[in-house]
Design a protein around this motif. Structure first.
Motif, PDB file in Angstrom:
ATOM      1  N   THR A  18      30.190  17.367 -27.506  1.00 55.77           N
ATOM      2  CA  THR A  18      31.026  17.685 -28.661  1.00 55.77           C
ATOM      3  C   THR A  18      31.932  16.524 -29.051  1.00 55.77           C
ATOM      4  N   HIS A  19      31.732  15.374 -28.420  1.00 55.70           N
ATOM      5  CA  HIS A  19      32.553  14.204 -28.729  1.00 55.70           C
ATOM      6  C   HIS A  19      32.282  13.756 -30.166  1.00 55.70           C
ATOM      7  N   GLY A  20      33.337  13.709 -30.980  1.00 62.65           N
ATOM      8  CA  GLY A  20      33.194  13.223 -32.348  1.00 62.65           C
ATOM      9  C   GLY A  20      32.736  14.256 -33.352  1.00 62.65           C
ATOM     10  N   THR A  21      32.754  15.540 -33.002  1.00 65.74           N
ATOM     11  CA  THR A  21      32.272  16.544 -33.951  1.00 65.74           C
ATOM     12  C   THR A  21      33.162  16.624 -35.193  1.00 65.74           C
ATOM     13  N   GLY A  22      34.488  16.479 -35.006  1.00 66.56           N
ATOM     14  CA  GLY A  22      35.376  16.532 -36.159  1.00 66.56           C
ATOM     15  C   GLY A  22      35.137  15.389 -37.126  1.00 66.56           C
ATOM     16  N   CYS A  23      35.005  14.175 -36.582  1.00 65.58           N
ATOM     17  CA  CYS A  23      34.697  13.014 -37.421  1.00 65.58           C
ATOM     18  C   CYS A  23      33.388  13.220 -38.164  1.00 65.58           C
TER      19      CYS A  23
ATOM     20  N   ILE B 241      34.584   5.588 -36.649  1.00 67.97           N
ATOM     21  CA  ILE B 241      33.742   4.955 -37.666  1.00 67.97           C
ATOM     22  C   ILE B 241      32.264   5.019 -37.308  1.00 67.97           C
ATOM     23  N   GLN B 242      31.973   4.822 -36.028  1.00 71.90           N
ATOM     24  CA  GLN B 242      30.563   4.838 -35.628  1.00 71.90           C
ATOM     25  C   GLN B 242      29.925   6.191 -35.921  1.00 71.90           C
ATOM     26  N   ALA B 243      30.634   7.267 -35.622  1.00 71.67           N
ATOM     27  CA  ALA B 243      30.109   8.611 -35.931  1.00 71.67           C
ATOM     28  C   ALA B 243      30.036   8.829 -37.430  1.00 71.67           C
ATOM     29  N   ASP B 244      31.052   8.333 -38.162  1.00 69.64           N
ATOM     30  CA  ASP B 244      31.056   8.512 -39.614  1.00 69.64           C
ATOM     31  C   ASP B 244      29.829   7.881 -40.257  1.00 69.64           C
TER      32      ASP B 244
ATOM     33  N   ASN C 181      32.380  14.121 -22.122  1.00 72.95           N
ATOM     34  CA  ASN C 181      31.894  14.906 -23.254  1.00 72.95           C
ATOM     35  C   ASN C 181      31.053  13.993 -24.132  1.00 72.95           C
ATOM     36  N   GLY C 182      29.744  14.171 -24.074  1.00 75.35           N
ATOM     37  CA  GLY C 182      28.829  13.264 -24.753  1.00 75.35           C
ATOM     38  C   GLY C 182      28.823  13.452 -26.256  1.00 75.35           C
ATOM     39  N   PRO C 183      28.198  12.506 -26.969  1.00 74.18           N
ATOM     40  CA  PRO C 183      28.123  12.581 -28.426  1.00 74.18           C
ATOM     41  C   PRO C 183      27.057  13.555 -28.890  1.00 74.18           C
ATOM     42  N   VAL C 184      27.125  13.886 -30.167  1.00 69.79           N
ATOM     43  CA  VAL C 184      26.063  14.669 -30.788  1.00 69.79           C
ATOM     44  C   VAL C 184      24.963  13.715 -31.239  1.00 69.79           C
ATOM     45  N   ASP C 185      23.800  14.258 -31.506  1.00 72.34           N
ATOM     46  CA  ASP C 185      22.691  13.432 -32.014  1.00 72.34           C
ATOM     47  C   ASP C 185      22.679  13.532 -33.532  1.00 72.34           C
ATOM     48  N   HIS C 186      23.361  12.589 -34.184  1.00 72.69           N
ATOM     49  CA  HIS C 186      23.489  12.625 -35.637  1.00 72.69           C
ATOM     50  C   HIS C 186      22.143  12.578 -36.350  1.00 72.69           C
ATOM     51  N   LEU C 187      21.170  11.933 -35.753  1.00 73.02           N
ATOM     52  CA  LEU C 187      19.886  11.721 -36.418  1.00 73.02           C
ATOM     53  C   LEU C 187      18.803  12.671 -35.927  1.00 73.02           C
TER      54      LEU C 187
ATOM     55  N   ALA D  30      22.789  19.015 -34.213  1.00 76.67           N
ATOM     56  CA  ALA D  30      23.162  17.748 -33.580  1.00 76.67           C
ATOM     57  C   ALA D  30      23.796  17.983 -32.219  1.00 76.67           C
ATOM     58  N   ILE D  31      24.622  19.041 -32.115  1.00 78.76           N
ATOM     59  CA  ILE D  31      25.233  19.374 -30.822  1.00 78.76           C
ATOM     60  C   ILE D  31      24.148  19.789 -29.824  1.00 78.76           C
ATOM     61  N   ALA D  32      23.247  20.647 -30.271  1.00 74.21           N
ATOM     62  CA  ALA D  32      22.179  21.127 -29.376  1.00 74.21           C
ATOM     63  C   ALA D  32      21.295  19.993 -28.893  1.00 74.21           C
ATOM     64  N   ALA D  33      21.088  18.997 -29.751  1.00 71.81           N
ATOM     65  CA  ALA D  33      20.200  17.882 -29.388  1.00 71.81           C
ATOM     66  C   ALA D  33      20.925  16.771 -28.647  1.00 71.81           C
TER      67      ALA D  33
END
Length: 507
Positions: free
Chosen positions: A219-224, A31-34, A267-273, A254-257
């Motif tokens: 790449t954590h949460g890329t599918g969500c 949910i947080q990634a969504d 496996n860290g998160p992507v930068d959604h913003l 977002a993955i690159a950032a």
């Protein structure tokens, strides 16, 4: 029957998107990634929790699923009040939860629905039992878009995992025809330098994109994130192929950032913003030239404080003969310093600056005649090497004809002495032998002159070219080094008995 034909989403101004999924307390998935993805795509996000998941970037530790009745209560609470433009479904932990969501969607009708079938862990382990898997397959017949990774597509199709991109497209086509859902096929699990993605409808491949594979562990949460972005873009009126191009472009960035976030040890998160972060966190204002110049000479200022001459001034324990040697050299210095001040007045581009430097020149002469002569009389002395080196440096700055460089070279004789006077006069007392000297530089009038000199230097730097600002920095730092040498010279000279004693001065 499904709510609407695939690829025909309804356009709204601000998509109101409901995420039905599990949680991720580390913020990168679920949910947080969504919610972050929905916001990044310009939507308004809402969330209904299907499972409370104790996880971080390293893995899942525990899962707690609320009762099915509570899931239904959440869905009704949102649906009874808010007009929902799209629904994104993520983790549905068990068959009873799938049944609740399926029934809720059936009763509503008309929702644009994107399903991310969370069925297989990154390790390859199946996350759902056979009953829940069958329920997910049935749910696919009610949704507009399904976004499985390749292992999940294999579970949905009840086939082995596709080993090539053509095999994945063929498998997606078979499942799209059997379910009636459009499939977003993701090639991230395949090897190679490219990452292909495609929209596959029951009629065939409707759109395909491919981007170079990004070497990243974020790449954590890329599918969500991708499925939530697709739901938002679909609700905004984009066709699935257009939405795929936009969403994958955003996700690649977002993955690159993501690494810059420095979140977690796995496996860290992507930068959604990442696209709007510069607006959210504007860059720090540039450091002013004077602030940077003062900071750059911090080691020199510390060395000045620590040298025995200056420390002796502070404590009052400085030998009188050492101070007398210093004053005689300072008188010689001020005579040349006044000439450079006059040159600064001639170069100044503004009348107020011309007046300031001219008055400073007159003050330098007055200090020479009053403060210095009152202590050491009119006896002459030959300029010491440190004195000549400092005054030669100042005259060299004037010879180059750069106003900013001259101002920068002059500035330490204001700033350093004002700093020392302000700090040291507080440590002095009525019987302090050098209180008169310290008070001169702690005087409010001198402090005001120093502030004016700093302001003029800053203005000159702001109007100078990059190369001239660099020369200003060099000139300022060199003057500071000469100040240190000037303070170190008296003790060394007296200790080595290299200067005339009081009786021989002027001989």
């Amino acid at each position: 029957m499904r709510a609407r034909a695939a690829g025909m989403p309804r356009a709204v101004r601000v998509p109101r998107v409901l995420s039905i999924a599990g949680t991720d307390p580390s913020g990168g998935a679920g949910i947080q990634a969504d919610l972050k993805s929905i916001a990044a795509m310009g939507g308004y996000g809402m969330a209904v929790v299907t499972a409370l998941v104790a996880q971080n970037t390293r893995g899942v530790r525990a899962v707690h699923a609320p009762p099915a009745e509570f899931l239904r209560a959440q869905l009704d609470a949102v649906g009874d009040d808010v007009e929902i433009d799209a629904v994104k479904i993520g983790m549905l932990h068990s068959e009873p939860l799938v049944a609740v969501v399926d029934d809720w969607l059936a009763r509503r009708g008309g929702d644009l629905v994107v399903l991310d079938p969370v069925m297989v862990a990154t390790s390859g382990d199946r996350l759902l039992d056979h009953a829940a898997e069958a329920a997910i397959r049935a749910l696919c017949m009610r949704v507009d878009l399904v976004t499985p990774n390749l292992p999940e597509l294999a579970v949905l199709a009840d086939e082995p995992v596709a080993g090539t991109w053509p095999d994945a497209l063929a498998q997606a086509l078979r499942f799209a025809r059997s379910s009636g859902a459009t499939v977003l096929v993701k090639g991230g699990h395949l090897g190679g330098d490219e990452c292909p993605d495609a929209i596959v409808t029951p009629e065939g491949v409707a759109g395909e994109v491919s981007r170079p594979r990004i070497a990243s562990t974020n790449t954590h949460g890329t599918g969500c994130s991708l499925s939530a972005a697709m739901a938002t873009l679909g609700a905004a009126g984009r066709g699935w192929s257009d939405a795929l191009a936009r969403a994958t472009d955003w996700l690649a960035g977002a993955i690159a950032a993501g690494a810059a976030l420095a979140v977690g040890g796995g496996n860290g998160p992507v930068d959604h913003l990442h696209e709007i972060r510069p607006q959210l966190v504007p860059p720090a204002p540039p450091v002013s030239w004077t602030t940077q110049a003062w900071a750059d000479v911090a080691p020199l200022r510390a060395a000045v404080d620590a040298c025995s001459f200056v420390d002796g001034l502070r404590t009052g324990e400085l030998d009188e003969s050492v101070f007398a040697w210093y004053l005689r050299q300072d008188a010689l210095y001020l005579s040349e310093y006044a000439r450079v001040l006059a040159r600064a007045s001639a170069l100044a581009p503004r009348s107020d600056e011309q007046v300031f430097w001219a008055e400073a020149a007159a003050t330098a002469v007055a200090v020479e005649s009053e403060l210095h002569r009152a202590r050491v009389g009119a006896d002459a002395a030959a300029p010491a090497p440190a004195t000549l080196a400092y005054t030669d440096h100042l005259h060299a700055a004037t010879a180059r004809g750069s106003y900013g460089e001259v101002v920068a070279a002059l500035l330490p004789c204001f700033w350093l002495y004002a700093d020392l006077g302000e700090r040291f006069v507080l440590a002095s007392h009525a019987g302090h032998p050098y209180r008169d000297w310290l008070s001169t530089y702690a005087d409010p009038a001198f402090a005001a002159s120093n502030r004016s000199a700093v302001e003029i230097a800053e203005r000159a730097a702001s109007e100078a070219s990059a190369s001239e600002r660099e020369r200003m920095s060099v000139a300022f730092a060199r003057s500071m080094r000469h100040e240190l040498a000037f303070f170190e010279a008296p003790v060394a000279a007296v200790s080595a008995a290299t200067w005339p004693n009081e009786e021989m001065c002027g001989a």
